[in-house]
Design a protein around this motif. Structure first.
Motif, mmCIF file in Angstrom:
data_model
loop_
_atom_site.group_PDB
_atom_site.id
_atom_site.type_symbol
_atom_site.label_atom_id
_atom_site.label_comp_id
_atom_site.label_asym_id
_atom_site.label_seq_id
_atom_site.Cartn_x
_atom_site.Cartn_y
_atom_site.Cartn_z
ATOM 1 N N PHE A 630 0.849 -1.185 0.000
ATOM 2 C CA PHE A 630 0.000 0.000 0.000
ATOM 3 C C PHE A 630 0.880 1.228 0.000
ATOM 4 O O PHE A 630 1.501 1.560 1.009
ATOM 5 C CB PHE A 630 -0.914 -0.001 1.227
ATOM 6 N N GLY A 631 0.998 1.868 -1.151
ATOM 7 C CA GLY A 631 1.739 3.111 -1.224
ATOM 8 C C GLY A 631 3.121 2.972 -1.828
ATOM 9 O O GLY A 631 3.736 1.902 -1.845
ATOM 10 N N GLU A 632 3.615 4.111 -2.302
ATOM 11 C CA GLU A 632 4.898 4.161 -2.988
ATOM 12 C C GLU A 632 6.071 3.861 -2.061
ATOM 13 O O GLU A 632 7.131 3.413 -2.510
ATOM 14 C CB GLU A 632 5.060 5.557 -3.608
ATOM 15 N N GLY A 633 5.896 4.088 -0.774
ATOM 16 C CA GLY A 633 6.991 3.850 0.161
ATOM 17 C C GLY A 633 7.417 2.404 0.268
ATOM 18 O O GLY A 633 8.489 2.109 0.808
ATOM 19 N N THR A 634 6.625 1.486 -0.246
ATOM 20 C CA THR A 634 6.940 0.050 -0.145
ATOM 21 C C THR A 634 7.634 -0.498 -1.385
ATOM 22 O O THR A 634 8.078 -1.642 -1.374
ATOM 23 C CB THR A 634 5.648 -0.753 0.077
ATOM 24 N N TRP A 635 7.712 0.303 -2.437
ATOM 25 C CA TRP A 635 8.176 -0.233 -3.718
ATOM 26 C C TRP A 635 9.555 -0.874 -3.641
ATOM 27 O O TRP A 635 9.811 -1.892 -4.292
ATOM 28 C CB TRP A 635 8.205 0.870 -4.775
ATOM 29 N N SER A 636 10.439 -0.263 -2.894
ATOM 30 C CA SER A 636 11.820 -0.768 -2.871
ATOM 31 C C SER A 636 11.929 -2.141 -2.214
ATOM 32 O O SER A 636 12.978 -2.782 -2.299
ATOM 33 C CB SER A 636 12.728 0.232 -2.140
ATOM 34 N N PHE A 637 10.862 -2.611 -1.583
ATOM 35 C CA PHE A 637 10.904 -3.906 -0.890
ATOM 36 C C PHE A 637 10.173 -5.007 -1.665
ATOM 37 O O PHE A 637 10.030 -6.124 -1.160
ATOM 38 C CB PHE A 637 10.273 -3.773 0.499
ATOM 39 N N LEU A 638 9.710 -4.705 -2.871
ATOM 40 C CA LEU A 638 8.950 -5.676 -3.661
ATOM 41 C C LEU A 638 9.853 -6.334 -4.699
ATOM 42 O O LEU A 638 10.739 -5.696 -5.258
ATOM 43 C CB LEU A 638 7.769 -4.997 -4.349
ATOM 44 N N HIS A 639 9.590 -7.615 -4.974
ATOM 45 C CA HIS A 639 10.369 -8.366 -5.954
ATOM 46 C C HIS A 639 9.771 -8.197 -7.353
ATOM 47 O O HIS A 639 8.605 -7.845 -7.506
ATOM 48 C CB HIS A 639 10.378 -9.850 -5.599
ATOM 49 N N ARG A 640 10.579 -8.493 -8.354
ATOM 50 C CA ARG A 640 10.106 -8.415 -9.737
ATOM 51 C C ARG A 640 10.348 -9.721 -10.499
ATOM 52 O O ARG A 640 10.196 -9.754 -11.717
ATOM 53 C CB ARG A 640 10.779 -7.260 -10.480
ATOM 54 N N SER A 641 10.721 -10.775 -9.827
ATOM 55 C CA SER A 641 10.924 -12.053 -10.506
ATOM 56 C C SER A 641 9.583 -12.726 -10.768
ATOM 57 O O SER A 641 8.549 -12.353 -10.195
ATOM 58 C CB SER A 641 11.823 -12.962 -9.657
ATOM 59 N N SER A 642 9.582 -13.745 -11.633
ATOM 60 C CA SER A 642 8.335 -14.400 -12.023
ATOM 61 C C SER A 642 7.687 -15.164 -10.876
ATOM 62 O O SER A 642 6.489 -15.458 -10.925
ATOM 63 C CB SER A 642 8.594 -15.358 -13.190
ATOM 64 N N LEU A 643 8.453 -15.476 -9.821
ATOM 65 C CA LEU A 643 7.875 -16.198 -8.692
ATOM 66 C C LEU A 643 6.953 -15.297 -7.868
ATOM 67 O O LEU A 643 6.040 -15.768 -7.205
ATOM 68 C CB LEU A 643 8.998 -16.752 -7.805
ATOM 69 N N TYR A 644 7.187 -13.979 -7.950
ATOM 70 C CA TYR A 644 6.439 -13.029 -7.122
ATOM 71 C C TYR A 644 5.548 -12.156 -8.002
ATOM 72 O O TYR A 644 5.815 -11.931 -9.186
ATOM 73 C CB TYR A 644 7.400 -12.133 -6.334
ATOM 74 N N ARG A 645 4.524 -11.652 -7.369
ATOM 75 C CA ARG A 645 3.649 -10.696 -8.055
ATOM 76 C C ARG A 645 3.110 -9.690 -7.047
ATOM 77 O O ARG A 645 2.627 -10.078 -5.977
ATOM 78 C CB ARG A 645 2.486 -11.421 -8.728
ATOM 79 N N GLY A 646 3.244 -8.418 -7.376
ATOM 80 C CA GLY A 646 2.749 -7.382 -6.483
ATOM 81 C C GLY A 646 1.234 -7.333 -6.466
ATOM 82 O O GLY A 646 0.564 -7.657 -7.459
ATOM 83 N N LEU A 647 0.694 -6.916 -5.340
ATOM 84 C CA LEU A 647 -0.756 -6.822 -5.166
ATOM 85 C C LEU A 647 -1.063 -5.492 -4.497
ATOM 86 O O LEU A 647 -0.900 -5.342 -3.278
ATOM 87 C CB LEU A 647 -1.265 -7.991 -4.318
ATOM 88 N N GLY A 648 -1.451 -4.495 -5.293
ATOM 89 C CA GLY A 648 -1.708 -3.167 -4.763
ATOM 90 C C GLY A 648 -3.041 -3.096 -4.044
ATOM 91 O O GLY A 648 -4.088 -3.359 -4.644
ATOM 92 N N LEU A 649 -3.010 -2.724 -2.762
ATOM 93 C CA LEU A 649 -4.247 -2.635 -1.989
ATOM 94 C C LEU A 649 -5.001 -1.342 -2.272
ATOM 95 O O LEU A 649 -6.125 -1.166 -1.797
ATOM 96 C CB LEU A 649 -3.931 -2.735 -0.488
ATOM 97 N N SER A 650 -4.390 -0.444 -3.014
ATOM 98 C CA SER A 650 -5.054 0.791 -3.412
ATOM 99 C C SER A 650 -4.732 1.058 -4.865
ATOM 100 O O SER A 650 -3.637 0.758 -5.340
ATOM 101 C CB SER A 650 -4.590 1.976 -2.553
ATOM 102 N N THR A 651 -5.703 1.615 -5.591
ATOM 103 C CA THR A 651 -5.464 1.941 -6.997
ATOM 104 C C THR A 651 -4.368 2.988 -7.125
ATOM 105 O O THR A 651 -3.565 2.950 -8.054
ATOM 106 C CB THR A 651 -6.762 2.445 -7.642
ATOM 107 N N LYS A 652 -4.301 3.923 -6.170
ATOM 108 C CA LYS A 652 -3.218 4.896 -6.165
ATOM 109 C C LYS A 652 -1.950 4.255 -5.620
ATOM 110 O O LYS A 652 -2.008 3.358 -4.798
ATOM 111 C CB LYS A 652 -3.602 6.100 -5.300
ATOM 112 N N GLY A 653 -0.825 4.753 -6.077
ATOM 113 C CA GLY A 653 0.446 4.235 -5.569
ATOM 114 C C GLY A 653 0.835 2.912 -6.176
ATOM 115 O O GLY A 653 1.625 2.168 -5.583
ATOM 116 N N ARG A 654 0.327 2.600 -7.367
ATOM 117 C CA ARG A 654 0.710 1.368 -8.048
ATOM 118 C C ARG A 654 2.027 1.547 -8.779
ATOM 119 O O ARG A 654 2.338 2.634 -9.283
ATOM 120 C CB ARG A 654 -0.380 0.975 -9.047
ATOM 121 N N ARG A 655 2.791 0.479 -8.886
ATOM 122 C CA ARG A 655 4.074 0.536 -9.595
ATOM 123 C C ARG A 655 3.846 0.602 -11.100
ATOM 124 O O ARG A 655 3.161 -0.268 -11.669
ATOM 125 C CB ARG A 655 4.918 -0.684 -9.263
#
Length: 992
Positions: A630-655
């Protein structure tokens, strides 16, 4: 704006220009004359900035001829003048809004604080170079640690003070500062953040992002550089930059300044959160630094130099006060002049105002009218190297009679230079200056005493030994002036604004700080650093401001495009509109084909934007791990490999550019901020489970909190491979793999058992809330004698939503948790939505029961007879927890078996299908389904089909019955010969 000082509150007007109104005395005509005198002088001085030089001279000369010259022999009227003393600042009571409620119960439930761990603070610096602000915060941090705080230090740049923080036992981290790097800090780990200096504003902007927006933030500002920049922006019409800074200032809980004057200079950004904590080693540091850098240039003096200084506040009576001080010094000047030795004389410097004003001409004209020879009285602006003046003069007179909230900075600096000081006996000065011990005081009502003091401390045209001794004592006093006020000020401020969860102990009161930590700044820690005196940082500060204003301006310009940059659904809609436009321009096939394709695009529009290379890579994988954020402040802690997928809890602040899932589009209840907050990451489970086959194609499903990644405890490549191998080999069957364990959680230093830990983080009411939820779920009328047992053994439990399950088991868990969450909502919604409190928290808490939901999966897994396997996140080693042998006689299998939960789920669906209550959370958390829906939907389809047929029949019937108009005339086709002749005639006419 507020202050911890108990002095007379000061009131400022909207323009921050100060004037004092005359008081009503009934003592005859002399006072009336004096009030008129003061009023005329005030008007005179206010005009001086805009008048021509000749006009200034003429008006001041007239003023003195008509007034001061006639009363120069008698100054008794001075005791009746207010001299700005009724100028008051009345700061808003900023601490009042943070005062904590004294209630320890909500409804019938008592709230309990367990206090198993210390409150934790983050202390942030722009750099670790040696400066007075490092000395200040080392002193404050040492005191805060003594009353129970745990403090971690952060800095954007390294420096020599690193070793000091390390040696006194504070953990220290150097943050990445390159333009593309995010500050990889989970600020939610801290109960408060203290940011020091304007140059650390980048951290403040980071804390403007979700999910860090509500962390208590104290921003201490010592520099004037930004204030000057704001004035420039205002004067040049760059309002957008000022507005951007104002937004940054408004994010802070409290902005702390060392004196009331700085709150004035930053008035453009005041949003009601300014606060004054007096006391700083800055003046002593600057004096020592100046003398250290200029000790190789001694000056031989024969004259006695006196500096007249005053308040930083620009009120109208200030110039009258300077005139009166000059008049009081005139007899001393005459005494100097009576001596035939012309090599020694009295020189007076008025150190006031700024270089942009015409006050220099005003001072010279006033001195001339008081019969001072040219060159005797000189004006120097404060911004023209005040340190050089203070270092040069022998004696400093404080020529302002205004009561202020803190000790005057210019007078403090004079004492730090080792100068003898003479000042009026204002309460804030009298508090620290002992008359004839470390300085000299005179009553502000009787300025003649100033003349007497001057004759006492000047002997043979130089300062007496007593005056020099007072200066020496004053220097020692000034070096550690107001340490106690500063240290206790920060402690009291934190005490008022911080609210701690129930597992955290409150700090001790500010009054309990040991005396040894309040009597002096921690100078000794910095003495070993070579070249510790740095030169002016103005250039560096200006470069920083240029950089951050460019970023702020860029952010402002991009704000209108925020939804485009962060919402892939919106991007898809634009693309879809263009596609339809292309179809219109270049149609292919019949119109029926076009309409059919459009309808098909509309049906799949919400899913197509999620299908890209990432989804193709995941095809065929046994597992997908979702990372709710939830929010842009978390982006640096999210993975981008095929094993993981982000799930934005708000429409705003999506990667942007990531194939993250938009949870609110899959579960509209997450568009409601109340439920997004109260469900927390558990809302992600509901969003994925809702029509899961449209988004999740894998046999196993997992979740990992970004906070575990921030803690550097997420799955390593080795651990990922270990889980995948175990899944493919079906090593543990239907089991839950988890890697964040309860006994190692920072919130659980005592390694408590399951229910005790749950109570500790929920104000002692976890078990009660759980019991009430189960009663509501299962329709139990009596109180439960016990809760589902969660055994106390050497094994551990899952926390932080970091686990993997078979997808079918996950759906079963969601079925159970939907009903459980609905039961919690039934308990808390009315009171929590109304007042913000619930009995699972000691203070207002928008997350309320999210901490109960964090542990819920353990209860379901244990009592539904599934295996629990702990995976070491670094090595990947696996260890089964709570083996089945130890569960015998413990599990409530009948309560948690699939058939029971499925029956309950269908009952709720049937109730919703037939009753439709006004407000009910359960139907909004996923699909509503029961067996009777089949027949109902079948009947609906039959009725709809019959309705369409009937509509078609009615249309045909209307067409057949429609009245037809008779033919008006009959067309007769001409004979072939006539047609040929007509054609020939037409051709002939064209050839002519």
């Amino acid at each position: 704006m507020g202050s911890l000082e108990s002095a007379t509150p000061l009131k400022r007007d909207h323009r921050f220009v100060f004037s004092s109104s005359g008081r009503n005395y009934n003592i005859g005509g002399l006072l009336g004359f004096c009030q008129r005198l003061r009023s005329r002088f005030a008007r005179l001085c206010s005009y001086c900035l805009v008048l021509e030089e000749k006009e200034i001279n003429r008006r001041i000369t007239t003023f003195f001829r008509e007034n001061l010259q006639g009363i120069s022999g008698e100054l008794a009227f001075l005791k009746e003048l207010d001299f700005g003393e009724d100028i008051k600042f009345e700061p808003p009571k900023i601490l009042a809004k943070f005062q904590k409620e004294g209630n320890v119960t909500i409804g019938s439930r008592e709230l309990v604080r367990f206090g198993y761990r210390k409150p934790k603070l983050a202390l942030v610096f722009a750099d670790l170079s040696v400066d007075p602000y490092q000395i200040l915060m080392v002193t404050v941090a040492s005191a805060l640690r003594e009353i129970g705080y745990e403090i971690e230090v952060f800095s954007l740049e390294d420096g020599p003070v690193h070793v000091i923080w390390r040696d006194i036992g504070f953990p220290l981290n150097i943050l990445a500062t390159d333009e593309n790097a995010k500050l990889g800090v989970d600020w939610l780990n801290y109960h408060g953040v203290l940011v020091n200096s304007v140059e650390a504003a980048g951290v403040v902007t980071c804390l403007m992002q979700e999910p860090f927006k509500n962390i208590p933030l104290i921003w201490t500002i010592h520099e004037q550089t930004l204030a000057s920049r704001l004035r420039q922006h205002n004067s040049s019409g760059e309002i957008e930059l000022v507005d951007n800074w104002r937004k940054v200032f408004s994010r802070t809980t409290v902005v702390v300044f060392p004196n009331i004057f700085m709150t004035m200079t930053y008035s453009a950004c005041d949003t009601g959160n300014y606060f004054v904590i007096p006391g700083s080693p800055a003046e002593a540091w600057e004096a020592d630094s100046f003398m250290a850098l200029h000790n190789d240039n001694p000056r031989l003096k024969t004259d006695l130099f006196v500096a007249v200084v005053g308040s930083q506040l620009l009120y109208k009576g200030l110039w009258l006060e300077h005139a009166l001080v000059l008049q009081a010094l005139y007899p001393v000047f005459v005494d100097f002049s009576s001596v035939t030795n012309l090599n020694s004389s009295l020189k007076i410097i008025i150190l006031a105002g700024d270089s942009a004003s015409n006050y220099t001409r005003v001072v010279e004209t006033i001195a001339l009218n008081l019969r001072y020879p040219n060159g005797t009285v000189k004006h120097v602006a404060v911004d023209d190297n005040a340190e050089n003046v203070l270092n040069t003069v022998d004696l400093v007179i404080y020529g302002s009679f205004l009561e202020e909230q803190s000790f005057p900075a210019i007078l403090l600096k004079a004492m730090c230079f080792g100068k003898t000081i003479v000042a009026p006996d204002l309460s804030m000065i009298r508090k620290y200056v002992d008359d004839r011990v470390n300085g000299y005081l005179f009553p502000k009502e009787n300025i003649k005493v100033l003349t007497q003091i001057m004759f006492q401390i000047v002997s043979n045209r130089k300062l007496s030994l007593l005056a020099l001794n007072a200066a020496s004592i004053g220097k020692r006093t000034a070096k550690n002036l107001m340490v106690s006020e500063s240290v206790e000020g920060y402690a009291s401020l934190l005490e008022n604004i911080l609210a701690f969860p129930s597992e955290v102990a409150t700090s001790r009161a500010a009054t309990e700080i040991p005396t040894k930590l309040k009597v002096e700044w921690q100078w000794h820690l910095f003495e070993a650093i070579a070249n510790r005196y740095s030169r002016n940082k103005t250039l560096k500060s200006d470069n920083f401001l240029d950089k951050i204003e460019k970023e702020l301006n860029h952010t402002h310009k991009e704000s209108n495009m925020d939804l485009i940059a962060t919402n892939d659904t919106f991007l898809y809609s634009i693309w879809e509109d263009q596609k339809l436009k292309d179809r219109t321009d270049q149609p292919r096939g019949t119109w029926e084909d076009v309409y059919r394709n459009v309808r098909r695009a509309d049906r799949t529009k919400n899913e197509l934007h999620e299908r890209d290379e990432g989804e193709l890579e995941r095809t065929g994988q046994p597992l997908c791990i979702y990372e709710p954020y939830f929010g842009e402040g978390t982006w640096s802690f999210l993975h981008r490999s095929s094993l993981y997928r982000g799930l934005g809890l708000s429409t705003k602040g999506r990667r942007a550019g990531a194939d993250d899932i938009d949870a609110p589009s899959r579960l509209p209840v997450l568009n409601i901020p109340y439920y997004r907050d109260v469900l927390g990451e558990h809302g992600a489970f509901f969003a994925i489970a809702n029509r899961i086959d449209r988004i999740h194609k894998n046999a196993w499903i997992g979740f990992q909190s970004w906070r575990v990644t921030a803690r550097k405890e997420s799955l390593s490549k080795t651990a990922e491979r270990s889980i995948l191998d175990a899944i493919e080999a079906r090593k543990h069957g239907d089991s839950l793999y988890f890697w964040a364990r309860l006994d190692k959680d920072p919130r659980n230093p005592m390694e408590q058992d399951f229910w005790s830990f749950c109570d500790a983080i929920n104000a002692g009411n976890c078990q009660f809330a759980f019991s009430e939820a189960l009663k509501k779920m299962y329709g139990i009328k009596h109180d439960l004698s016990s809760l589902p047992p969660m055994p106390t053994d050497e094994d551990t439990w899952s926390v932080m939503h970091c686990w993997v399950l078979p997808t079918r088991s996950f759906l079963e868990y969601v079925m159970f948790s939907r009903m459980f969450v609905d039961a919690l909502d039934f308990q808390f919604y009315d009171v929590h939505r109304k007042i913000g409190h619930c009995y699972l928290s000691l203070s207002k808490d928008k997350h309320c029961y999210s901490r109960v939901l964090e542990l819920l999966v353990n209860v379901w897994v244990y009592h539904s007879a599934r295996r629990m396997v702990y995976v070491d996140p670094e090595t990947g080693l696996m260890q089964e927890q709570h083996k089945f042998k130890s569960r015998r006689g413990q599990m409530w299998v009948k309560w948690f078996q699939f058939s029971t939960l499925k029956s309950m789920d269908e009952d709720l669906a049937e109730e919703w299908d037939s009753d439709h209550p006004k407000r009910w959370l359960w139907p909004t958390t996923g699909e509503v389904f029961w067996q009777g829906i089949y027949e109902k939907e079948k009947n609906q389809r039959i009725h709809e089909k019959e309705r369409r047929k009937q509509k078609s029949r009615d249309k045909i019937k209307r067409i057949r019955k429609r009245a037809r108009q008779k033919t008006i005339g009959k067309y007769v086709k001409p004979l072939p010969e006539e047609m040929e002749s007509n054609s020939t005639a037409i051709a002939a006419r064209l050839l002519r």
